[in-house]
Design a protein around this motif. Structure first.
Motif: not given
Length: 335
Positions: A52-56, A73-78, A253-257, A261-266
């Motif tokens: 997700e980090l790389a593709t985003g 990111i949000f789709g991945s959380c869902l 649950f850890g993946s959503n956390l 964090a990735i969203l912040g990096v974006y």
């Protein structure tokens, strides 16, 4: 036909590498002494969420498509929360969440906090009052800090829990023949491999998006999230087969956390200004709201611990997760 074959080959490699990665994470859970909950929530989820980090970042830097990156990111959380429903199929007659430690509620609750922070960042931007530090939003810096704090809190809790049940945990040791150095090297190598495969899958999803002509937010929320979340599915199912339910649930649950964090990096990587100002607020706020509700349902399932399935085989919480995911994707598609 060529795209279909390429997809099947990529998925086959993901299944192979993901299965191996899950087994190695189980070894590290024993070698580090931090247990399956922490390793799944931090190490394993971080490894499987790196695509997700790389593709985003690619979507932001190469294509200037912030909606695609945030939608992913949000789709991945869902989708990660939907994985709980998928895993429930593989746990036999006893429901998944009844077999998991109730302590997963900590990472789930922290996930709700981080998604809420992201939602507040979008709401403030929507009203022209974005809180910025330089070029990025203050909520983004807060997301990264909360993730670091979450990893620390989970580690402290797991160490305390393992001390309390030391005799019970000692019976689970089964990897004495594997050295810690070997376990770490294999885990790092497999993590790099899963990142490459995740990026490959995402590129396939991007080509599918071009063919279908769907909007960026929907493509990010569905196609891109499905592609980059496949490693989570594989490693979680493998963990269930290893009888490591806590490793699988903590990975979700850890993946959503990690995603938050990735969203912040974006946002920090988006040098054109605040990322929250450049995206479709309604779609992503809706996704964030659904993610919070789905997480809350999973937390209730952990605490309530339904001992029997319904007549439809699934427990009520699993059926609610599936229904919310389908409804969420439909609303995002319509908008």
């Amino acid at each position: 036909m060529g795209l279909v074959i390429e997809t099947l080959v990529c998925i086959a490699f993901v299944v192979l590498v993901g299965s191996w990665l899950s087994r190695t994470a189980d070894v590290l859970a024993e070698k580090t002494g931090l247990g399956r909950t922490w390793v799944g929530a931090v190490l394993l989820s971080g490894a499987t969420s790196l695509p997700e980090l790389a593709t985003g970042l690619g979507a932001i830097w190469l294509f200037n498509s912030p909606d695609l990156a945030v939608g992913g990111i949000f789709g991945s959380c869902l989708f990660n929360l939907l994985i709980l429903a998928i895993l429930d199929i593989f746990t036999g007659p006893e429901p998944l969440l009844t077999q998991a430690q109730i302590s997963h509620g900590i990472s789930a609750g922290l996930g709700c906090v981080m998604i809420g922070v992201a939602a507040l960042g979008m709401l403030s931007s929507d009203h022209g009052e974005a809180l910025v530090v330089g070029w990025f939003g203050l909520p983004s810096a807060l997301l990264v800090l909360v993730y670091v704090l979450s990893a620390y809190l989970l580690a402290q809790f797991e160490l305390r829990r393992r001390t309390e049940v030391l005799e019970q945990e000692s019976e689970m040791f089964q990897y004495d023949h594997i050295t810690p150095r070997r376990a770490y090297l294999v885990f790092i190598s497999l993590s790099l491999a899963i990142v490459g495969l995740g990026v490959w899958l995402a590129s396939i999803g991007d080509r599918v998006a071009d063919i279908t002509g769907l909007g960026e937010s929907f493509v990010g929320a569905l196609l891109l999230s499905l592609a980059t979340s496949l490693p989570e599915v594989v490693v979680s199912i493998t963990a269930i087969r290893l009888n490591a339910v806590d490793l699988a649930v903590s990975n979700v649950f850890g993946s959503n956390l990690f995603n938050m964090a990735i969203l912040g990096v974006y946002d920090i990587a988006y040098l054109r200004g605040s990322l929250f100002r450049a995206i479709n607020h309604f779609v992503h706020l809706f996704s964030a709201t659904v993610a919070i509700v789905m997480t809350a349902i999973a937390m209730v399932g952990l605490i309530y611990r339904a001992s029997r399935r319904s007549r439809l085989y699934f427990t009520w919480d699993v059926m609610a997760l599936m229904a919310l995911y389908i409804i969420g994707m439909y609303v995002i598609y319509r908008n």
